[in-house]
Motif scaffolding. Structure first.
Motif, PDB file in Angstrom:
ATOM      1  N   ARG A  20     -40.712   1.985  52.308  1.00 57.36           N
ATOM      2  CA  ARG A  20     -40.429   3.411  52.127  1.00 57.36           C
ATOM      3  C   ARG A  20     -41.523   4.254  52.770  1.00 57.36           C
ATOM      4  N   LEU A  42     -29.971   1.772  55.823  1.00 56.41           N
ATOM      5  CA  LEU A  42     -31.044   2.758  55.775  1.00 56.41           C
ATOM      6  C   LEU A  42     -30.948   3.386  54.390  1.00 56.41           C
ATOM      7  N   ARG A  43     -32.001   3.232  53.609  1.00 60.37           N
ATOM      8  CA  ARG A  43     -32.009   3.762  52.242  1.00 60.37           C
ATOM      9  C   ARG A  43     -32.823   5.047  52.229  1.00 60.37           C
ATOM     10  N   LEU A  44     -32.160   6.144  51.888  1.00 59.90           N
ATOM     11  CA  LEU A  44     -32.801   7.459  51.820  1.00 59.90           C
ATOM     12  C   LEU A  44     -33.038   7.818  50.361  1.00 59.90           C
ATOM     13  N   TRP A  52     -30.914   7.905  45.428  1.00 65.66           N
ATOM     14  CA  TRP A  52     -30.887   7.088  46.635  1.00 65.66           C
ATOM     15  C   TRP A  52     -29.527   7.209  47.302  1.00 65.66           C
ATOM     16  N   TYR A  74     -37.343  13.808  52.050  1.00 59.48           N
ATOM     17  CA  TYR A  74     -36.779  12.466  51.888  1.00 59.48           C
ATOM     18  C   TYR A  74     -37.736  11.400  52.409  1.00 59.48           C
ATOM     19  N   HIS A  76     -37.467   7.128  53.606  1.00 60.68           N
ATOM     20  CA  HIS A  76     -36.451   6.180  54.044  1.00 60.68           C
ATOM     21  C   HIS A  76     -37.061   4.805  54.224  1.00 60.68           C
TER      22      HIS A  76
END
Length: 98
Positions: A20, A42-44, A52, A74, A76
């Motif tokens: 992250r 892609l984790r925001l 998330w 944010y 990511h």
């Protein structure tokens, strides 16, 4: 602007990952992520709500992070694959504009 090619394959533990973070070393107003190969997510994470959002980076897909405040609001990341998932090849081309 700058660009970085990132290739993931079986030589990376569980397909590789990026922890992250924010791309906040510059005031990037526009970041493109062009993805080829194995689907990854892609984790925001929104700072205000803590919520998330998972964005599938499918083969031949384009994701855009837009706006000077995006990197301030944010974070990511790309997680490693589950140990039971097969590891394929993935190329990620990231282009940043101020």
């Amino acid at each position: 602007s700058s660009a970085v090619d990132i290739v993931y394959d079986a030589s990376f533990a569980r397909g590789g990952s990026i922890s992250r973070h924010r791309d906040d070393e510059e005031n990037w107003g526009l970041i493109f992520i062009f993805s080829l190969g194995q689907t990854r997510y892609l984790r925001l994470r929104c700072d205000n709500s803590g919520a998330w959002t998972n964005v599938a980076l499918l083969h031949n897909s384009l994701v855009v992070m837009y706006g000077a405040s995006f990197q301030k609001r944010y974070t990511h990341q790309i997680d490693k694959l589950h140990p039971e998932e097969p590891i394929g090849v993935r190329l990620s081309l990231n282009v940043r504009y101020t």
